[in-house]
Design an enzyme around this catalytic site. Sequence first.
Site, PDB file in Angstrom:
ATOM      1  N   HIS A 133      -1.063  -0.509 -11.754  1.00 13.21           N
ATOM      2  CA  HIS A 133      -1.810  -0.167 -10.549  1.00 13.21           C
ATOM      3  C   HIS A 133      -3.006  -1.101 -10.454  1.00 13.21           C
ATOM      4  O   HIS A 133      -3.602  -1.471 -11.471  1.00 13.21           O
ATOM      5  CB  HIS A 133      -2.272   1.299 -10.603  1.00 13.21           C
ATOM      6  CG  HIS A 133      -2.771   1.831  -9.301  1.00 13.21           C
ATOM      7  ND1 HIS A 133      -4.047   1.600  -8.841  1.00 13.21           N
ATOM      8  CD2 HIS A 133      -2.153   2.583  -8.346  1.00 13.21           C
ATOM      9  CE1 HIS A 133      -4.196   2.195  -7.669  1.00 13.21           C
ATOM     10  NE2 HIS A 133      -3.073   2.795  -7.343  1.00 13.21           N
TER      11      HIS A 133
ATOM     12  N   HIS B  38       0.853  -1.194   0.000  1.00 11.39           N
ATOM     13  CA  HIS B  38       0.000   0.000   0.000  1.00 11.39           C
ATOM     14  C   HIS B  38       0.885   1.240   0.000  1.00 11.39           C
ATOM     15  O   HIS B  38       1.360   1.670  -1.040  1.00 11.39           O
ATOM     16  CB  HIS B  38      -0.918  -0.040   1.228  1.00 11.39           C
ATOM     17  CG  HIS B  38      -1.994   0.986   1.241  1.00 11.39           C
ATOM     18  ND1 HIS B  38      -2.276   1.810   0.180  1.00 11.39           N
ATOM     19  CD2 HIS B  38      -2.891   1.334   2.210  1.00 11.39           C
ATOM     20  CE1 HIS B  38      -3.283   2.606   0.485  1.00 11.39           C
ATOM     21  NE2 HIS B  38      -3.664   2.346   1.719  1.00 11.39           N
TER      22      HIS B  38
ATOM     23  N   ASP C   5       3.688   6.301  -7.604  1.00 11.42           N
ATOM     24  CA  ASP C   5       4.744   5.912  -6.670  1.00 11.42           C
ATOM     25  C   ASP C   5       6.117   5.937  -7.324  1.00 11.42           C
ATOM     26  O   ASP C   5       7.119   6.209  -6.663  1.00 11.42           O
ATOM     27  CB  ASP C   5       4.462   4.507  -6.121  1.00 11.42           C
ATOM     28  CG  ASP C   5       3.159   4.442  -5.342  1.00 11.42           C
ATOM     29  OD1 ASP C   5       3.004   5.241  -4.419  1.00 11.42           O
ATOM     30  OD2 ASP C   5       2.297   3.615  -5.673  1.00 11.42           O
TER      31      ASP C   5
END
Length: 426
Positions: free
Chosen positions: A305, A264, A362
């Site tokens: 994702h 996460h 990210d």
Amino acid sequence: MSGKKATLTIDGQSIDLPVSSGTMGPDVIDVKDVLAKGYFTYDPGFMATAACESKITFIDGDKGILLHRGYPIDQLAEKSDYLETCYLLLNGELPTADQKAAFVHKISQHTMVHEQLTFFYRGFRRDAHPMAIMCGVVGALSAFYHDNLDINNPEHRQIAAIRLIAKIPTIAAMSYKYSAGQPFVYPDNKLGYAANFLKMMFAVPAEEYVVNPVLARAMDRIFILHADHEQNASTSTVRLTGSTGANPYACIAAGIAALWGPAHGGANEAVLKMLDEIGSVENLDKFLAKAKDKNDPFKLMGFGHRVYKNFDPRAKVMKQTCDEVLAALGINDPQLELAMRLEEAARNDPYFVERKLYPNVDFYSGIILKAIGIPTSMFTVIFALARTVGWISHWLEMHSGPYKIGRPRQLYTGPTQRDLVPLDKR
């Protein structure tokens, strides 16, 4: 309800299930009536389950859409700032100039933490992970701010929300300073939200610290792009914890704990670990081949994702910010060069393009944070800082109307009932 209905047939018995339509997104089949017929539904990972109704954030993963209260994330990142986005998430509408000024002032009046809270930090080992410190200190806030903990009082809920948004940057920076063995730096309310955080992170009492405006803007965008993401694992954790009637500080601490997981909030930290494993540009082709090999455990972190089956809409803004930061700092870092080469290679490789494995938020945020000088141990802390407004917005929404305590069911596959045999006869 939409007026539609679905019919579930089991062993010749039919169960009519009402269908609800939202303002956007797929229709939702209401399955609660199956319980009265003696059945549960089974959905590991809640991949197709709507556990609540919400007006805050909408995601269309196939189209790469992320909306906060209807506003596209790229517009917010380019034309707004983090505290304005916070106001939007909390209140449902963008503020007027006067409303924003009042909100910013209110936040600035709560940036300090109780001085006795600093004693908590001394109880941690000096090399404690900042996320471990965050979990403990945020959970302890209820011991210091127990004067407004009536969750049934809307005014108390709003005060808790303001306190959390204002104090989390201070607590986060103090977590870093403690782990680095440096003195805590008090907030400077003359600075903006992101600039204030950077000063608390990097200033020392012996020298003057001037915040680079390019870095402050980059950090503000990172906060905006991580502010909320619908019913993800940590947000669902906050809602589930909140459904028990727990105080808001305990709920946010639970969200921080959930975010800590590498699947996460730890994804951007995993990107840099992957780059360490690749080592240099010379090894890039070998590791791209490993990533394509189904029998090889190596995974390309920061690409693709779970929700977005198209380009992550946050990544477009984050890439632009990444370019701005690297240009402003003029950094010549082999790892950052490797990251840029990896991005280019993956975006032009048919294997990754066909599978829509585009760089996600990210991938770029890890590069930006490293360039700014943020240690990898603080990456998830910054994610938690940014996501606090999303968590508290969902907590407020849940408490604004009727709700039930969360109680997921299970598919039991253990032993059937059996009799206990005394120890001496086993």
